[in-house]
Scaffold this active site. Structure first.
Site, PDB file in Angstrom:
ATOM      1  N   CYS A 106       1.012  -1.281   0.062  1.00 52.70           N
ATOM      2  CA  CYS A 106      -0.160   0.000  -0.006  1.00 52.70           C
ATOM      3  C   CYS A 106       0.876   1.286   0.144  1.00 52.70           C
ATOM      4  CB  CYS A 106      -1.005   0.190   1.198  1.00 52.70           C
ATOM      5  SG  CYS A 106      -2.294   0.851   0.983  1.00 52.70           S
ATOM      6  N   CYS A 118      -0.311   4.303   1.802  1.00 49.11           N
ATOM      7  CA  CYS A 118      -0.794   5.258   2.615  1.00 49.11           C
ATOM      8  C   CYS A 118       0.282   5.778   3.814  1.00 49.11           C
ATOM      9  CB  CYS A 118      -1.945   4.641   3.430  1.00 49.11           C
ATOM     10  SG  CYS A 118      -1.907   3.185   4.212  1.00 49.11           S
ATOM     11  N   CYS A 162      -4.312   6.073  -0.065  1.00 47.68           N
ATOM     12  CA  CYS A 162      -3.817   4.707  -0.338  1.00 47.68           C
ATOM     13  C   CYS A 162      -3.432   4.758  -1.901  1.00 47.68           C
ATOM     14  CB  CYS A 162      -4.513   3.702  -0.002  1.00 47.68           C
ATOM     15  SG  CYS A 162      -5.111   3.457   1.741  1.00 47.68           S
ATOM     16  N   LYS A 196     -12.760  -5.045   2.002  1.00 47.17           N
ATOM     17  CA  LYS A 196     -12.014  -4.278   2.793  1.00 47.17           C
ATOM     18  C   LYS A 196     -13.032  -3.006   3.133  1.00 47.17           C
ATOM     19  CE  LYS A 196      -7.998  -1.354   4.192  1.00 47.17           C
ATOM     20  NZ  LYS A 196      -6.505  -1.191   4.097  1.00 47.17           N
ATOM     21  N   ARG A 207      -3.839   3.397  12.135  1.00 43.46           N
ATOM     22  CA  ARG A 207      -3.431   4.817  11.379  1.00 43.46           C
ATOM     23  C   ARG A 207      -2.556   5.394  12.292  1.00 43.46           C
ATOM     24  NH1 ARG A 207      -9.156   6.127   8.438  1.00 43.46           N
ATOM     25  NH2 ARG A 207      -9.092   4.066   7.454  1.00 43.46           N
ATOM     26  N   ARG A 245     -11.669   7.695   3.555  1.00 45.27           N
ATOM     27  CA  ARG A 245     -11.300   6.611   2.407  1.00 45.27           C
ATOM     28  C   ARG A 245     -12.346   5.990   1.819  1.00 45.27           C
ATOM     29  NH1 ARG A 245      -6.909   6.024   6.285  1.00 45.27           N
ATOM     30  NH2 ARG A 245      -4.663   5.822   5.247  1.00 45.27           N
ATOM     31  N   GLU A 280     -16.721  -7.912  -5.436  1.00 44.45           N
ATOM     32  CA  GLU A 280     -15.281  -7.897  -4.886  1.00 44.45           C
ATOM     33  C   GLU A 280     -14.330  -8.903  -4.950  1.00 44.45           C
ATOM     34  OE1 GLU A 280     -13.516  -4.854  -4.736  1.00 44.45           O
ATOM     35  OE2 GLU A 280     -14.915  -3.158  -4.483  1.00 44.45           O
ATOM     36  N   LYS A 312     -12.028  -7.654   5.991  1.00 49.65           N
ATOM     37  CA  LYS A 312     -11.609  -6.795   6.755  1.00 49.65           C
ATOM     38  C   LYS A 312     -12.300  -5.660   7.087  1.00 49.65           C
ATOM     39  CE  LYS A 312      -7.802  -3.494   7.279  1.00 49.65           C
ATOM     40  NZ  LYS A 312      -6.420  -3.126   6.574  1.00 49.65           N
ATOM     41  N   TYR A 371      -3.417  -8.872  16.468  1.00 48.37           N
ATOM     42  CA  TYR A 371      -2.550  -8.485  17.260  1.00 48.37           C
ATOM     43  C   TYR A 371      -2.591  -9.422  18.582  1.00 48.37           C
ATOM     44  CZ  TYR A 371      -3.007  -4.650  14.099  1.00 48.37           C
ATOM     45  OH  TYR A 371      -2.992  -3.975  12.941  1.00 48.37           O
TER      46      TYR A 371
HETATM   47  C1  PBG Z   1      -3.495   0.398   4.941  1.00 45.72           C
HETATM   48  C2  PBG Z   1      -3.838  -0.310   6.037  1.00 45.72           C
HETATM   49  C3  PBG Z   1      -4.792  -0.232   7.285  1.00 45.72           C
HETATM   50  C4  PBG Z   1      -4.906  -1.167   7.871  1.00 45.72           C
HETATM   51  C5  PBG Z   1      -4.099  -2.245   7.251  1.00 45.72           C
HETATM   52  N1  PBG Z   1      -3.663  -1.834   6.148  1.00 45.72           N
HETATM   53  C6  PBG Z   1      -5.451   1.035   7.361  1.00 45.72           C
HETATM   54  C7  PBG Z   1      -6.463   1.625   6.348  1.00 45.72           C
HETATM   55  O1  PBG Z   1      -6.670   1.209   5.234  1.00 45.72           O
HETATM   56  O2  PBG Z   1      -7.139   2.778   6.731  1.00 45.72           O
HETATM   57  C8  PBG Z   1      -5.842  -1.203   9.078  1.00 45.72           C
HETATM   58  C9  PBG Z   1      -5.485  -2.625   9.958  1.00 45.72           C
HETATM   59  C10 PBG Z   1      -5.675  -2.420  11.487  1.00 45.72           C
HETATM   60  O3  PBG Z   1      -6.468  -1.579  11.847  1.00 45.72           O
HETATM   61  O4  PBG Z   1      -5.411  -3.290  12.179  1.00 45.72           O
HETATM   62  N2  PBG Z   1      -4.215   0.535   3.710  1.00 45.72           N
END
Ligand code: PBG
Length: 314
Positions: A115, A117, A125, A185, A195, A208, A224, A239, A303
Protein backbone atom coordinates in the site's frame (compact mmCIF):
# COMPACT_ATOMS: atom_id res chain seq x y z
CA UNK A 1 -40.05 -36.83 23.99
CA UNK A 2 -37.23 -34.29 24.01
CA UNK A 3 -33.50 -34.25 23.29
CA UNK A 4 -30.89 -34.18 26.05
CA UNK A 5 -28.19 -31.78 24.80
CA UNK A 6 -26.80 -31.30 28.26
CA UNK A 7 -25.17 -34.74 28.09
CA UNK A 8 -22.78 -33.09 25.59
CA UNK A 9 -21.69 -30.55 28.20
CA UNK A 10 -21.35 -32.44 31.48
CA UNK A 11 -17.62 -31.75 31.95
CA UNK A 12 -14.65 -30.32 30.04
CA UNK A 13 -13.59 -33.73 28.65
CA UNK A 14 -17.05 -34.31 27.22
CA UNK A 15 -17.30 -30.77 25.88
CA UNK A 16 -13.97 -31.31 24.12
CA UNK A 17 -15.34 -34.40 22.37
CA UNK A 18 -18.26 -32.42 20.99
CA UNK A 19 -16.23 -29.32 20.12
CA UNK A 20 -16.43 -28.26 16.45
CA UNK A 21 -13.96 -25.38 16.22
CA UNK A 22 -10.38 -25.04 17.47
CA UNK A 23 -7.58 -22.50 17.32
CA UNK A 24 -4.21 -23.79 16.10
CA UNK A 25 -0.90 -21.93 16.03
CA UNK A 26 -0.91 -22.25 12.24
CA UNK A 27 -4.16 -20.28 12.07
CA UNK A 28 -2.44 -17.07 13.12
CA UNK A 29 -0.73 -14.36 11.11
CA UNK A 30 1.25 -11.86 13.18
CA UNK A 31 1.30 -8.20 12.02
CA UNK A 32 4.76 -6.60 12.43
CA UNK A 33 5.48 -2.85 12.31
CA UNK A 34 8.95 -2.21 10.90
CA UNK A 35 10.91 0.98 11.65
CA UNK A 36 14.33 2.14 10.52
CA UNK A 37 17.51 2.11 12.61
CA UNK A 38 19.10 -0.47 14.87
CA UNK A 39 18.13 -2.13 18.15
CA UNK A 40 14.67 -0.57 18.03
CA UNK A 41 11.99 -2.37 20.03
CA UNK A 42 9.42 0.09 21.36
CA UNK A 43 5.84 -0.48 22.42
CA UNK A 44 3.34 1.39 20.24
CA UNK A 45 1.67 3.88 22.55
CA UNK A 46 -1.83 3.41 21.14
CA UNK A 47 -1.52 -0.38 20.83
CA UNK A 48 -0.49 -1.92 24.15
CA UNK A 49 1.29 -5.24 23.69
CA UNK A 50 2.36 -4.39 20.12
CA UNK A 51 5.87 -3.19 19.26
CA UNK A 52 7.79 -1.37 16.59
CA UNK A 53 10.88 -3.32 15.52
CA UNK A 54 13.91 -2.44 13.45
CA UNK A 55 14.90 -5.22 11.05
CA UNK A 56 17.90 -6.34 13.14
CA UNK A 57 15.63 -7.10 16.13
CA UNK A 58 13.25 -9.43 14.35
CA UNK A 59 15.14 -12.68 14.77
CA UNK A 60 15.31 -12.28 18.54
CA UNK A 61 11.77 -10.95 18.88
CA UNK A 62 10.21 -13.84 16.98
CA UNK A 63 12.23 -16.68 18.52
CA UNK A 64 9.76 -17.56 21.33
CA UNK A 65 6.80 -17.36 18.93
CA UNK A 66 8.47 -19.55 16.31
CA UNK A 67 9.04 -22.09 19.08
CA UNK A 68 5.30 -22.03 19.77
CA UNK A 69 4.47 -22.68 16.12
CA UNK A 70 4.20 -19.23 14.50
CA UNK A 71 4.18 -19.82 10.74
CA UNK A 72 3.33 -16.50 9.22
CA UNK A 73 3.93 -12.75 9.60
CA UNK A 74 2.48 -9.68 7.86
CA UNK A 75 4.92 -6.79 7.40
CA UNK A 76 3.94 -3.11 7.64
CA UNK A 77 6.45 -0.29 7.09
CA UNK A 78 6.52 2.77 9.36
CA UNK A 79 8.91 5.12 7.51
CA UNK A 80 10.57 8.16 9.11
CA UNK A 81 9.59 10.40 6.22
CA UNK A 82 7.08 10.51 3.37
CA UNK A 83 7.97 9.91 -0.29
CA UNK A 84 6.91 7.22 -2.76
CA UNK A 85 10.39 6.06 -3.93
CA UNK A 86 11.06 4.29 -0.64
CA UNK A 87 8.10 1.96 -1.26
CA UNK A 88 9.86 0.04 -4.02
CA UNK A 89 13.50 0.66 -3.06
CA UNK A 90 15.53 -2.45 -2.31
CA UNK A 91 16.57 -0.61 0.86
CA UNK A 92 12.94 -0.06 1.90
CA UNK A 93 11.81 -1.18 5.36
CA UNK A 94 9.76 -4.16 4.20
CA UNK A 95 12.47 -5.26 1.77
CA UNK A 96 15.17 -5.12 4.49
CA UNK A 97 13.03 -6.91 7.05
CA UNK A 98 12.16 -9.63 4.53
CA UNK A 99 15.79 -10.35 3.72
CA UNK A 100 16.64 -10.60 7.43
CA UNK A 101 13.70 -12.89 8.18
CA UNK A 102 14.30 -15.15 5.17
CA UNK A 103 17.81 -15.86 6.43
CA UNK A 104 16.85 -16.19 10.11
CA UNK A 105 13.73 -18.31 9.55
CA UNK A 106 13.61 -19.80 6.03
CA UNK A 107 10.39 -21.69 6.83
CA UNK A 108 8.49 -18.63 8.05
CA UNK A 109 5.87 -17.41 5.59
CA UNK A 110 6.44 -13.73 4.78
CA UNK A 111 3.42 -11.67 3.78
CA UNK A 112 3.84 -7.98 2.92
CA UNK A 113 1.18 -5.30 3.00
CA UNK A 114 1.32 -3.53 -0.36
CA UNK A 115 0.00 0.00 0.00
CA UNK A 116 1.03 3.63 -0.26
CA UNK A 117 -0.68 5.23 2.72
CA UNK A 118 2.35 5.18 5.04
CA UNK A 119 4.31 7.02 2.33
CA UNK A 120 1.89 9.55 0.82
CA UNK A 121 1.80 13.06 2.26
CA UNK A 122 -2.01 13.13 2.37
CA UNK A 123 -2.24 9.60 3.85
CA UNK A 124 -4.32 8.23 0.99
CA UNK A 125 -3.73 4.73 -0.41
CA UNK A 126 -3.46 6.12 -3.96
CA UNK A 127 -1.68 8.80 -5.96
CA UNK A 128 -4.81 10.14 -7.62
CA UNK A 129 -5.31 8.06 -10.74
CA UNK A 130 -6.55 4.48 -10.18
CA UNK A 131 -4.54 2.75 -12.92
CA UNK A 132 -1.30 4.64 -12.26
CA UNK A 133 -1.64 3.69 -8.62
CA UNK A 134 -2.00 0.04 -9.70
CA UNK A 135 1.22 0.30 -11.76
CA UNK A 136 3.01 1.65 -8.72
CA UNK A 137 1.57 -1.07 -6.47
CA UNK A 138 2.77 -3.68 -8.97
CA UNK A 139 6.26 -2.21 -8.83
CA UNK A 140 6.18 -2.37 -5.01
CA UNK A 141 4.95 -5.98 -5.12
CA UNK A 142 7.81 -6.98 -7.43
CA UNK A 143 10.37 -5.34 -5.11
CA UNK A 144 8.90 -7.26 -2.18
CA UNK A 145 9.04 -10.53 -4.11
CA UNK A 146 12.67 -9.80 -5.02
CA UNK A 147 13.45 -9.41 -1.30
CA UNK A 148 12.00 -12.84 -0.52
CA UNK A 149 8.37 -12.14 0.34
CA UNK A 150 6.20 -15.22 -0.27
CA UNK A 151 2.83 -13.48 -0.43
CA UNK A 152 2.01 -9.88 -1.35
CA UNK A 153 -1.15 -8.44 0.18
CA UNK A 154 -2.51 -5.34 -1.58
CA UNK A 155 -4.67 -3.37 0.88
CA UNK A 156 -5.37 -0.24 -1.19
CA UNK A 157 -8.76 -1.16 -2.73
CA UNK A 158 -7.96 0.24 -6.18
CA UNK A 159 -9.80 -1.48 -9.05
CA UNK A 160 -7.70 -3.98 -10.98
CA UNK A 161 -4.65 -3.97 -8.69
CA UNK A 162 -4.56 -7.76 -8.43
CA UNK A 163 -4.48 -7.99 -12.23
CA UNK A 164 -1.66 -5.42 -12.50
CA UNK A 165 0.31 -7.13 -9.74
CA UNK A 166 -0.16 -10.61 -11.22
CA UNK A 167 1.06 -9.41 -14.64
CA UNK A 168 4.10 -7.66 -13.16
CA UNK A 169 5.09 -10.60 -10.96
CA UNK A 170 4.88 -13.00 -13.91
CA UNK A 171 6.82 -10.70 -16.22
CA UNK A 172 9.53 -10.20 -13.59
CA UNK A 173 10.06 -13.90 -12.98
CA UNK A 174 8.04 -14.21 -9.77
CA UNK A 175 5.20 -16.28 -11.13
CA UNK A 176 5.01 -18.36 -7.93
CA UNK A 177 4.71 -15.39 -5.56
CA UNK A 178 1.19 -15.53 -4.15
CA UNK A 179 -1.32 -12.71 -3.83
CA UNK A 180 -3.46 -12.41 -0.71
CA UNK A 181 -5.94 -9.73 -1.69
CA UNK A 182 -7.76 -7.55 0.79
CA UNK A 183 -10.80 -8.28 -1.36
CA UNK A 184 -13.54 -7.05 0.92
CA UNK A 185 -12.06 -4.17 2.87
CA UNK A 186 -14.56 -1.80 4.40
CA UNK A 187 -14.22 1.92 5.19
CA UNK A 188 -14.28 1.14 8.89
CA UNK A 189 -14.08 3.10 12.12
CA UNK A 190 -12.01 0.30 13.60
CA UNK A 191 -8.67 1.17 11.91
CA UNK A 192 -7.92 4.17 14.17
CA UNK A 193 -5.15 2.68 16.35
CA UNK A 194 -3.37 1.24 13.28
CA UNK A 195 -3.40 4.59 11.51
CA UNK A 196 -1.87 6.27 14.54
CA UNK A 197 0.73 3.48 14.80
CA UNK A 198 1.75 3.60 11.14
CA UNK A 199 1.33 7.36 10.84
CA UNK A 200 -1.01 7.05 7.88
CA UNK A 201 -3.86 9.16 9.25
CA UNK A 202 -5.77 11.49 6.95
CA UNK A 203 -6.39 15.20 7.34
CA UNK A 204 -9.44 15.92 9.47
CA UNK A 205 -12.62 15.55 7.45
CA UNK A 206 -10.95 13.29 4.85
CA UNK A 207 -11.83 9.62 4.57
CA UNK A 208 -11.20 6.55 2.41
CA UNK A 209 -14.81 6.06 1.36
CA UNK A 210 -14.19 6.49 -2.39
CA UNK A 211 -12.16 3.28 -2.45
CA UNK A 212 -12.82 1.23 0.69
CA UNK A 213 -16.26 -0.41 0.80
CA UNK A 214 -19.45 1.03 2.24
CA UNK A 215 -20.18 -0.95 5.40
CA UNK A 216 -23.87 -1.15 4.49
CA UNK A 217 -23.08 -3.56 1.65
CA UNK A 218 -22.80 -7.32 1.53
CA UNK A 219 -23.57 -8.46 -2.04
CA UNK A 220 -20.90 -6.05 -3.24
CA UNK A 221 -18.33 -7.90 -1.11
CA UNK A 222 -19.04 -11.05 -3.10
CA UNK A 223 -18.55 -9.12 -6.36
CA UNK A 224 -15.25 -7.65 -5.08
CA UNK A 225 -14.08 -11.13 -4.06
CA UNK A 226 -15.08 -12.67 -7.40
CA UNK A 227 -13.20 -9.92 -9.25
CA UNK A 228 -10.01 -10.44 -7.23
CA UNK A 229 -10.21 -14.20 -7.78
CA UNK A 230 -10.66 -13.66 -11.53
CA UNK A 231 -7.67 -11.28 -11.58
CA UNK A 232 -5.42 -13.90 -10.00
CA UNK A 233 -5.69 -13.73 -6.20
CA UNK A 234 -4.63 -16.89 -4.34
CA UNK A 235 -6.18 -16.00 -1.01
CA UNK A 236 -8.65 -13.37 0.09
CA UNK A 237 -9.05 -11.21 3.18
CA UNK A 238 -12.23 -9.91 4.77
CA UNK A 239 -11.51 -6.85 6.89
CA UNK A 240 -12.49 -5.98 9.61
CA UNK A 241 -13.58 -9.31 11.09
CA UNK A 242 -15.64 -8.92 14.24
CA UNK A 243 -18.46 -6.75 12.90
CA UNK A 244 -18.26 -8.58 9.57
CA UNK A 245 -18.82 -12.22 10.52
CA UNK A 246 -21.77 -12.31 8.11
CA UNK A 247 -19.41 -11.32 5.28
CA UNK A 248 -16.92 -14.02 6.29
CA UNK A 249 -19.71 -16.61 6.32
CA UNK A 250 -21.02 -15.53 2.92
CA UNK A 251 -17.52 -15.39 1.44
CA UNK A 252 -16.89 -18.91 2.73
CA UNK A 253 -19.86 -20.37 0.91
CA UNK A 254 -19.22 -18.39 -2.28
CA UNK A 255 -15.48 -18.68 -2.75
CA UNK A 256 -13.30 -21.77 -2.75
CA UNK A 257 -10.09 -19.90 -1.93
CA UNK A 258 -8.50 -19.78 1.49
CA UNK A 259 -10.23 -17.06 3.51
CA UNK A 260 -8.40 -14.83 5.96
CA UNK A 261 -10.11 -12.66 8.60
CA UNK A 262 -8.36 -9.46 9.68
CA UNK A 263 -9.03 -8.85 13.37
CA UNK A 264 -8.15 -5.14 13.12
CA UNK A 265 -6.55 -2.73 15.58
CA UNK A 266 -9.77 -1.15 16.89
CA UNK A 267 -11.26 -4.57 17.60
CA UNK A 268 -8.08 -5.58 19.42
CA UNK A 269 -7.98 -2.43 21.51
CA UNK A 270 -11.67 -2.52 22.45
CA UNK A 271 -11.31 -6.00 23.84
CA UNK A 272 -7.96 -5.29 25.45
CA UNK A 273 -9.41 -2.24 27.23
CA UNK A 274 -12.51 -4.12 28.35
CA UNK A 275 -10.34 -6.88 29.84
CA UNK A 276 -7.98 -4.40 31.52
CA UNK A 277 -10.98 -2.65 33.05
CA UNK A 278 -12.36 -5.97 34.31
CA UNK A 279 -15.52 -5.54 32.25
CA UNK A 280 -15.13 -8.89 30.44
CA UNK A 281 -13.10 -12.00 31.29
CA UNK A 282 -9.82 -12.63 29.41
CA UNK A 283 -11.37 -15.71 27.77
CA UNK A 284 -13.37 -13.25 25.61
CA UNK A 285 -10.29 -13.14 23.35
CA UNK A 286 -10.61 -16.87 22.67
CA UNK A 287 -14.36 -16.55 22.17
CA UNK A 288 -13.87 -13.74 19.65
CA UNK A 289 -11.21 -15.52 17.61
CA UNK A 290 -13.20 -18.77 17.62
CA UNK A 291 -16.18 -16.79 16.26
CA UNK A 292 -14.08 -15.77 13.24
CA UNK A 293 -13.10 -19.38 12.54
CA UNK A 294 -16.63 -20.63 13.20
CA UNK A 295 -17.89 -18.10 10.64
CA UNK A 296 -15.56 -19.64 8.05
CA UNK A 297 -12.11 -18.03 8.27
CA UNK A 298 -9.22 -20.37 7.52
CA UNK A 299 -6.69 -18.04 9.16
CA UNK A 300 -6.74 -14.89 11.27
CA UNK A 301 -4.49 -11.83 11.18
CA UNK A 302 -4.46 -10.64 14.78
CA UNK A 303 -2.51 -8.54 17.28
CA UNK A 304 -3.56 -11.18 19.82
CA UNK A 305 -1.26 -13.71 18.08
CA UNK A 306 1.60 -13.52 20.65
CA UNK A 307 -0.62 -14.01 23.68
CA UNK A 308 -2.59 -16.80 22.02
CA UNK A 309 0.55 -18.68 20.94
CA UNK A 310 2.40 -18.20 24.22
CA UNK A 311 -0.59 -19.55 26.17
CA UNK A 312 -1.20 -22.50 23.89
CA UNK A 313 -0.72 -26.03 25.26
CA UNK A 314 1.64 -28.06 23.10
C1 PBG B 1 -3.34 0.40 4.97
C2 PBG B 1 -3.91 -0.45 6.02
C3 PBG B 1 -4.79 -0.11 7.06
C4 PBG B 1 -4.91 -1.23 7.85
C5 PBG B 1 -4.15 -2.24 7.28
N1 PBG B 1 -3.55 -1.74 6.14
C6 PBG B 1 -5.41 1.20 7.36
C7 PBG B 1 -6.46 1.66 6.44
O1 PBG B 1 -6.73 1.07 5.39
O2 PBG B 1 -7.04 2.70 6.72
C8 PBG B 1 -5.72 -1.35 9.12
C9 PBG B 1 -5.31 -2.46 10.03
C10 PBG B 1 -5.80 -2.36 11.41
O3 PBG B 1 -6.60 -1.50 11.79
O4 PBG B 1 -5.38 -3.22 12.21
N2 PBG B 1 -4.02 0.44 3.77
Amino acid sequence: MFERFRTQRTDEGTRLQFRETFLRAADFILPLFIVSGFRQCREISGLPGVNYYSADMLQQALAPLIKMGLQSVLLFPVPDSKGIEATYSEHGLVQQASRVLKIAYPGLELISDVCLCAYTVDGHCHIGDNDNTCRLLARIAVSHAAAGVDIVAPSDMMDGRVWFIRQALTESGYATTKIMAYAAKYASNFYGPFRAASQCGLASGADRKTYQMDYCNSNQALAEIAADVAEGADQIIVKPALSYLDIIARAKTNCALSLVAYNVSGEYLMLKNAITQGVVAPDAVNETLIAMKRAGATRIISYFTPEILLNMQI
